[in-house]
Design a protein around this motif. Structure first.
Motif, PDB file in Angstrom:
ATOM      1  N   GLN A 110       0.924  -1.270  -0.001  1.00 29.37           N
ATOM      2  CA  GLN A 110       0.019   0.069   0.138  1.00 29.37           C
ATOM      3  C   GLN A 110       0.821   1.244  -0.125  1.00 29.37           C
ATOM      4  O   GLN A 110       0.551   2.268  -0.741  1.00 29.37           O
ATOM      5  N   ARG A 111       1.869   1.211   0.661  1.00 26.34           N
ATOM      6  CA  ARG A 111       2.784   2.385   0.725  1.00 26.34           C
ATOM      7  C   ARG A 111       3.652   2.586  -0.626  1.00 26.34           C
ATOM      8  O   ARG A 111       3.757   3.736  -1.087  1.00 26.34           O
ATOM      9  N   ARG A 167       2.021   1.818  -3.278  1.00 24.01           N
ATOM     10  CA  ARG A 167       1.196   2.170  -4.460  1.00 24.01           C
ATOM     11  C   ARG A 167       0.951   3.656  -4.277  1.00 24.01           C
ATOM     12  O   ARG A 167       0.720   4.498  -5.066  1.00 24.01           O
ATOM     13  N   ASP A 168       1.027   4.305  -2.736  1.00 19.51           N
ATOM     14  CA  ASP A 168       0.678   5.529  -2.542  1.00 19.51           C
ATOM     15  C   ASP A 168       2.001   6.304  -2.743  1.00 19.51           C
ATOM     16  O   ASP A 168       1.751   7.756  -2.349  1.00 19.51           O
ATOM     17  N   ARG A 169       3.046   5.851  -3.175  1.00 24.12           N
ATOM     18  CA  ARG A 169       4.150   6.348  -3.455  1.00 24.12           C
ATOM     19  C   ARG A 169       4.817   7.132  -2.039  1.00 24.12           C
ATOM     20  O   ARG A 169       5.546   8.067  -1.927  1.00 24.12           O
ATOM     21  N   LEU A 170       4.376   6.554  -0.864  1.00 23.55           N
ATOM     22  CA  LEU A 170       5.148   6.809   0.364  1.00 23.55           C
ATOM     23  C   LEU A 170       6.543   6.023   0.396  1.00 23.55           C
ATOM     24  O   LEU A 170       7.249   6.474   1.392  1.00 23.55           O
ATOM     25  N   ASN A 177       8.693  12.045  -2.807  1.00 23.80           N
ATOM     26  CA  ASN A 177       7.207  11.641  -2.910  1.00 23.80           C
ATOM     27  C   ASN A 177       6.385  13.037  -2.607  1.00 23.80           C
ATOM     28  O   ASN A 177       5.801  13.036  -1.784  1.00 23.80           O
ATOM     29  N   ALA A 190       2.675  12.399  -1.873  1.00 20.77           N
ATOM     30  CA  ALA A 190       2.352  11.708  -0.591  1.00 20.77           C
ATOM     31  C   ALA A 190       1.616  12.753   0.340  1.00 20.77           C
ATOM     32  O   ALA A 190       0.579  12.315   0.897  1.00 20.77           O
ATOM     33  N   ARG A 229      -1.824  13.912  -1.397  1.00 22.08           N
ATOM     34  CA  ARG A 229      -2.908  12.632  -1.082  1.00 22.08           C
ATOM     35  C   ARG A 229      -3.461  12.848   0.371  1.00 22.08           C
ATOM     36  O   ARG A 229      -4.486  12.597   0.717  1.00 22.08           O
ATOM     37  N   GLN A 275      -7.303  12.731   2.743  1.00 21.10           N
ATOM     38  CA  GLN A 275      -7.901  11.807   3.359  1.00 21.10           C
ATOM     39  C   GLN A 275      -8.952  12.410   4.494  1.00 21.10           C
ATOM     40  O   GLN A 275      -9.013  13.340   4.800  1.00 21.10           O
TER      41      GLN A 275
END
Length: 473
Positions: free
Chosen positions: A18-19, A21-24, A103, A106, A109, A113
């Protein structure tokens, strides 16, 4: 860590996936060693190995012999990474990146949230509860009578932007000492679009643009995506490093300089009059323009120095907006430009968004005209002063050192540890931080991080920070 029917290895793999994919976790990031990860997560090494194998099978990471596991570059997103630029040798080739330094997305995004229980130290805006008010609703009601609603909804708005708002902005800017007429103002979808319009109008792929460093991560990423060559200019307490700028001008003939003169992000520095005059002299001598991003104008010190005021909009373009102080989702920003550039800048706006929503622009004009925005900003400044004082004490108590005098919304602090590594540990605790590497044109390890004073004034974050610091160190 166990949840639902997933094994521990599957849960750990999904967390990393998940990180990614989220580019974290960006391409090239090294995952913790098996032993480190096992210790951090309280798992057996065999469980970590199984999780890493799952990530390998998904094509998200790659194993490098004797080095460990690294996040893979995903197809279609290849980055070109040049050598870090050395300001002392400004005549040599420039390192160019075709993607964000770590990123930039990040933190963006994170803005979308849903609100949670924990305030996020890395956020770039005031908490929503700070901006709550009653006058926005009243202003919207006034501009949405049946006739006004039809007029504003059933036809395109004025290309330059709502005439009423531009008149109000003219009065506001003239009050700051900026000689501008309503015909020089173009409204935009936030200050970010204003900056984008300027760069798309004045620059073409391959052109050189000077940008302050450390600087706004999104600006680096945006200019990289446009194919421009970034020349990072170190930001000092009084302004940009003038010697570096002079060398750039001689060696690379830059077309533009992007600056946050007042309450610079992330340092909080404000430009001195002497530095402002020298930058304008360089612009005149070397034929480049200055775009001045005044996003934080509503919380700025009185009589702060602005290059556009000193220059009178000859070689400067002034950019600002209202998302930071009032209504983020309204996306109302604007630019004020030299008369000769207005038509070309307007063409760029029309090609990208046609017009901007006049209903919200009219409502904002009422809020400014009736003094409600001014009083609201005063309340925000007073609240921020208290939060900043508390946050500074907590940060220093946790062992951090401020490398810039605390001012404005952000603090620039030295943690003494690699803040990218720290960011991954804090994510496990539910905290998104802004590591120092995010604010540089070329990725490099950093012990610095930017904190938001409004979201770090409570002990709970600093308790988590202090607990994790020894493990990262």
């Amino acid at each position: 860590m166990r949840q639902s029917a997933l094994t521990l290895a599957e849960q750990l793999a999904e967390r990393f996936a998940q990180r990614i994919r989220d580019r974290l976790l960006v391409p090239g990031t090294r995952l913790p060693s098996v032993r480190q990860c096992a210790a951090q997560q309280g798992l057996s090494p065999s469980t970590v190995v199984a999780a890493y194998d799952l990530l390998l099978a998904q094509g998200l990471v790659e194993a490098q012999r004797n080095r460990g596991f690294f996040v893979r570059q995903r197809g279609g997103l290849a980055q070109q990474t040049g050598a870090p630029f050395n300001a002392a040798t400004a005549g040599t080739a420039i390192g160019v990146r075709a993607g964000p330094p770590v990123n930039a997305g990040a933190l963006i995004r994170g803005m979308f949230q849903p609100p949670g229980e924990r305030a996020q130290p890395g956020m770039g805006a005031f908490p929503p509860e700070w901006m709550e008010n009653s006058f926005l609703q009243a202003a919207v009601r006034k501009v949405t009578t049946t006739k006004a609603l039809n007029d504003a909804s059933l036809r395109y708005g004025e290309p330059l932007g709502d005439a009423h708002l531009r008149r109000v902005l003219t009065a506001r800017l003239q009050g700051m000492g900026l000689p501008v007429e309503a015909g020089q103002i173009i409204t935009t979808m936030g200050a970010t679009q204003a900056l984008d319009i300027v760069s798309r109008t004045l620059l073409k792929a391959g052109d050189c643009v000077m940008v302050e460093e450390p600087g706004w991560a999104v600006e680096f990423a945006r200019l990289n995506a446009q194919g421009l060559r970034i020349l990072p200019v170190p930001r000092t307490p009084s302004g940009p490093d003038l010697a570096v700028m002079a060398r750039y001008c001689e060696a690379h003939a830059p077309k533009l300089f992007v600056s946050v003169s007042v309450l610079h992000n992330p340092t909080g520095y404000c430009l001195s009059p002497a530095s402002a005059h020298r930058v304008l002299q360089l612009a005149q001598a070397h034929d480049f323009y200055v775009v001045e991003d005044d996003t934080y104008s509503h919380i700025a010190p009185a009589h702060a120095t602005r290059m556009s005021v000193l220059d009178g909009l000859q070689r400067t373009i002034y950019v600002s907006g209202f998302s930071k102080i009032l209504a983020p989702n309204w996306r109302v920003g604007y630019l004020a430009a030299p008369p000769d550039w207005v038509e070309r800048l307007l063409d760029t706006k029309l090609l990208t968004t046609l017009t901007t929503p006049s209903l919200l622009e009219r409502a904002l004009a009422l809020c400014i005209e009736q003094g409600q925005l001014r009083r609201h900003a005063e309340r925000i400044r007073q609240r921020l002063d208290g939060a900043r004082s508390r946050s500074v004490k907590l940060a220093q108590g946790a062992g951090c050192r401020f490398v810039a005098e605390p001012a404005g919304l952000f603090g620039w602090v030295d943690t003494g540890v690699d803040t990218e590594a720290l960011s991954q540990r804090l994510l496990d605790e539910g905290y998104l931080i802004a590591p120092g590497a995010l604010f540089h044109a070329v990725r490099a390890p950093s012990t610095l991080m930017r904190i938001n004073f409004a979201t770090t004034q409570e002990p709970v974050f600093w308790q988590a920070f202090s607990r994790l610091l020894p493990a990262v160190r």
